[in-house]
Write an enzyme that holds these catalytic residues in place. Sequence first.
Site, PDB file in Angstrom:
ATOM      1  N   SER A   1       0.967  -1.348   0.178  1.00 50.50           N
ATOM      2  CA  SER A   1      -0.014   0.135  -0.132  1.00 50.50           C
ATOM      3  C   SER A   1       0.601   1.271  -0.258  1.00 50.50           C
ATOM      4  CB  SER A   1      -1.107   0.177   1.337  1.00 50.50           C
ATOM      5  OG  SER A   1      -1.501   1.203   1.171  1.00 50.50           O
ATOM      6  N   LYS A   2       0.505   2.245  -0.792  1.00 54.05           N
ATOM      7  CA  LYS A   2       1.185   3.732  -0.984  1.00 54.05           C
ATOM      8  C   LYS A   2       0.441   4.540   0.318  1.00 54.05           C
ATOM      9  CE  LYS A   2       2.573   2.925  -5.571  1.00 54.05           C
ATOM     10  NZ  LYS A   2       3.849   2.826  -5.725  1.00 54.05           N
TER      11      LYS A   2
ATOM     12  N   LYS B   1     -13.277  -4.346   2.006  1.00 53.04           N
ATOM     13  CA  LYS B   1     -14.424  -3.025   1.941  1.00 53.04           C
ATOM     14  C   LYS B   1     -15.917  -3.436   2.068  1.00 53.04           C
ATOM     15  CE  LYS B   1     -11.375  -0.700  -1.093  1.00 53.04           C
ATOM     16  NZ  LYS B   1     -11.122   0.178  -2.427  1.00 53.04           N
TER      17      LYS B   1
ATOM     18  N   GLY C   1     -16.038  -5.140 -14.892  1.00 54.28           N
ATOM     19  CA  GLY C   1     -15.935  -5.663 -13.674  1.00 54.28           C
ATOM     20  C   GLY C   1     -17.105  -5.426 -13.099  1.00 54.28           C
ATOM     21  N   ALA C   2     -17.263  -6.377 -11.852  1.00 53.71           N
ATOM     22  CA  ALA C   2     -18.380  -6.112 -10.770  1.00 53.71           C
ATOM     23  C   ALA C   2     -18.037  -6.435  -9.486  1.00 53.71           C
ATOM     24  CB  ALA C   2     -19.638  -7.109 -11.207  1.00 53.71           C
TER      25      ALA C   2
ATOM     26  N   GLY D   1     -15.651  -5.301  -5.666  1.00 55.20           N
ATOM     27  CA  GLY D   1     -15.763  -4.102  -4.874  1.00 55.20           C
ATOM     28  C   GLY D   1     -15.376  -2.679  -5.459  1.00 55.20           C
ATOM     29  N   ALA D   2     -14.483  -2.671  -6.237  1.00 54.60           N
ATOM     30  CA  ALA D   2     -14.193  -1.370  -7.020  1.00 54.60           C
ATOM     31  C   ALA D   2     -15.231  -0.875  -8.298  1.00 54.60           C
ATOM     32  CB  ALA D   2     -13.000  -1.639  -7.854  1.00 54.60           C
TER      33      ALA D   2
HETATM   34  P1  NDP Z   1     -12.480  -7.865  -6.842  1.00 54.88           P
HETATM   35  O1  NDP Z   1     -11.690  -9.078  -6.396  1.00 54.88           O
HETATM   36  O2  NDP Z   1     -13.748  -7.475  -5.965  1.00 54.88           O
HETATM   37  O3  NDP Z   1     -13.335  -8.094  -8.360  1.00 54.88           O
HETATM   38  C1  NDP Z   1     -12.509  -8.440  -9.647  1.00 54.88           C
HETATM   39  C2  NDP Z   1     -13.086  -8.110 -10.808  1.00 54.88           C
HETATM   40  O4  NDP Z   1     -12.563  -8.521 -11.870  1.00 54.88           O
HETATM   41  C3  NDP Z   1     -14.520  -9.292 -11.003  1.00 54.88           C
HETATM   42  O5  NDP Z   1     -15.489  -8.618 -11.594  1.00 54.88           O
HETATM   43  C4  NDP Z   1     -13.817 -10.172 -11.866  1.00 54.88           C
HETATM   44  O6  NDP Z   1     -14.787 -10.680 -12.885  1.00 54.88           O
HETATM   45  C5  NDP Z   1     -12.953  -9.217 -12.771  1.00 54.88           C
HETATM   46  N1  NDP Z   1     -11.665 -10.061 -13.350  1.00 54.88           N
HETATM   47  C6  NDP Z   1     -10.606 -10.751 -12.902  1.00 54.88           C
HETATM   48  N2  NDP Z   1      -9.835 -10.980 -13.774  1.00 54.88           N
HETATM   49  C7  NDP Z   1     -10.435 -10.859 -14.932  1.00 54.88           C
HETATM   50  C8  NDP Z   1     -10.118 -11.386 -16.296  1.00 54.88           C
HETATM   51  N3  NDP Z   1      -8.715 -11.517 -16.623  1.00 54.88           N
HETATM   52  N4  NDP Z   1     -10.790 -10.825 -17.231  1.00 54.88           N
HETATM   53  C9  NDP Z   1     -11.954  -9.978 -16.871  1.00 54.88           C
HETATM   54  N5  NDP Z   1     -12.445  -9.717 -15.677  1.00 54.88           N
HETATM   55  C10 NDP Z   1     -11.642 -10.238 -14.628  1.00 54.88           C
HETATM   56  O7  NDP Z   1     -11.550  -6.766  -6.962  1.00 54.88           O
HETATM   57  P2  NDP Z   1     -11.978  -5.260  -6.797  1.00 54.88           P
HETATM   58  O8  NDP Z   1     -12.967  -4.844  -7.357  1.00 54.88           O
HETATM   59  O9  NDP Z   1     -11.830  -4.676  -5.082  1.00 54.88           O
HETATM   60  O10 NDP Z   1     -10.449  -4.387  -7.315  1.00 54.88           O
HETATM   61  C11 NDP Z   1     -10.297  -4.579  -9.048  1.00 54.88           C
HETATM   62  C12 NDP Z   1      -9.209  -3.566  -9.122  1.00 54.88           C
HETATM   63  O11 NDP Z   1      -9.197  -2.177  -8.821  1.00 54.88           O
HETATM   64  C13 NDP Z   1      -7.914  -4.012  -8.529  1.00 54.88           C
HETATM   65  O12 NDP Z   1      -6.885  -4.022  -9.400  1.00 54.88           O
HETATM   66  C14 NDP Z   1      -7.601  -3.123  -7.543  1.00 54.88           C
HETATM   67  O13 NDP Z   1      -6.115  -2.874  -7.249  1.00 54.88           O
HETATM   68  C15 NDP Z   1      -8.227  -1.715  -8.146  1.00 54.88           C
HETATM   69  N6  NDP Z   1      -8.464  -0.499  -7.185  1.00 54.88           N
HETATM   70  C16 NDP Z   1      -7.744   0.707  -7.511  1.00 54.88           C
HETATM   71  C17 NDP Z   1      -8.043   1.645  -6.718  1.00 54.88           C
HETATM   72  C18 NDP Z   1      -7.452   2.929  -6.781  1.00 54.88           C
HETATM   73  O14 NDP Z   1      -7.522   3.766  -6.033  1.00 54.88           O
HETATM   74  N7  NDP Z   1      -6.634   3.014  -8.019  1.00 54.88           N
HETATM   75  C19 NDP Z   1      -9.304   1.620  -5.631  1.00 54.88           C
HETATM   76  C20 NDP Z   1      -9.879   0.352  -5.586  1.00 54.88           C
HETATM   77  C21 NDP Z   1      -9.488  -0.745  -6.557  1.00 54.88           C
HETATM   78  P3  NDP Z   1     -15.725 -12.043 -12.340  1.00 54.88           P
HETATM   79  O15 NDP Z   1     -16.671 -11.672 -11.298  1.00 54.88           O
HETATM   80  O16 NDP Z   1     -16.331 -12.613 -13.721  1.00 54.88           O
HETATM   81  O17 NDP Z   1     -14.817 -13.171 -11.699  1.00 54.88           O
END
Ligand code: NDP
Length: 269
Positions: free
Chosen positions: A15-16, A66, A128-129, A131-132
């Site tokens: 974490s930064k 989260k 994506g669906a 937490g983010a």
């Molecule tokens: P989650 O684990 O909750 O969700 C992951 C999502 O990514 C799911 O919807 C999953 O799909 C999808 N996924 C994973 N791999 C693939 C792939 N190869 N192709 C297509 N879809 C894929 O993670 P979060 O939502 O918490 O985080 C997502 C990203 O956002 C992370 O990289 C995190 O670091 C980043 N982030 C950055 C922030 C910032 O401040 N810049 C703040 C918050 C998050 P499925 O449901 O179909 O498996």
Amino acid sequence: MSDLYAVIGNPVEHSKSPQIHAEFARQFNEKIEYIRVLSPRDGFAASVQALRARGALGANVTLPFKEEAARLGLVATLSPRAKLAGAVNTLKFEDSMFGDNTDGIGLVRDIEHNLGTPVKGKRVLVLGAGGAARGILGALAECQPQSLAIANRDRDKAERVALAHAAVVHIGVFSYDELRSEYDVVINATSSSIRHERPPLRTSAFAKKALAYDLMYSDQPTPFMQFAREAGAGITADGIGMLVEQAAESYFIWRGKRPQTAPVIALLR
Ligand code: NDP
């Protein structure tokens, strides 16, 4: 004595946030101590309690807690945006505990102010669906895009996210195969970039000069950003600006002061 804050996650060593908040505090000549707390996956509530017992004034919550934080019985009040997202990234410890989510406002500030791309009137696609994605949809909807859509491999999960937002905005739900339209703003809120992959998107999803934004940040352009460039996107960006902007909003919630973000973004780059 310094005011104590923390980021709680698992893993958390990458974490930064400690660096970012130290920079913010320096801007105001304030003394804070901001630590990383590695919480056991089945011990989030206990980690929060222990931090509070140490006299901390607040905490950021990161992966994978989260959504659990939004359900935590300890949190007396949730902000409307945290409630809508079903996810909390900021806790404030006072007599009672307050939970908020600054991810969405952080993303929107980065897109609109730092990257100079108004969202109003745009066709926006979120990939994506998890937490983010949950954290950013409400803030995007407030910008009054022309349309808002999400695509996810697990389509049912995307349906549930859209349903959770149905009272405030209509979100179109698609599998990647079903996507036919083009979009002005395409946001990668999947975790694909962590494994150096990209979502299975067609190049035709990017409108001419589209903004392609990856929430993930990295020293190199992510696979999604590279793909978007090849597909004709006009601007590609990673999530470092969002990271700093969401932190600034947390700082404001905790301390009532809005730090300058541009110098901190420049420093991290
Ligand atoms: P989650 O684990 O909750 O969700 C992951 C999502 O990514 C799911 O919807 C999953 O799909 C999808 N996924 C994973 N791999 C693939 C792939 N190869 N192709 C297509 N879809 C894929 O993670 P979060 O939502 O918490 O985080 C997502 C990203 O956002 C992370 O990289 C995190 O670091 C980043 N982030 C950055 C922030 C910032 O401040 N810049 C703040 C918050 C998050 P499925 O449901 O179909 O498996």
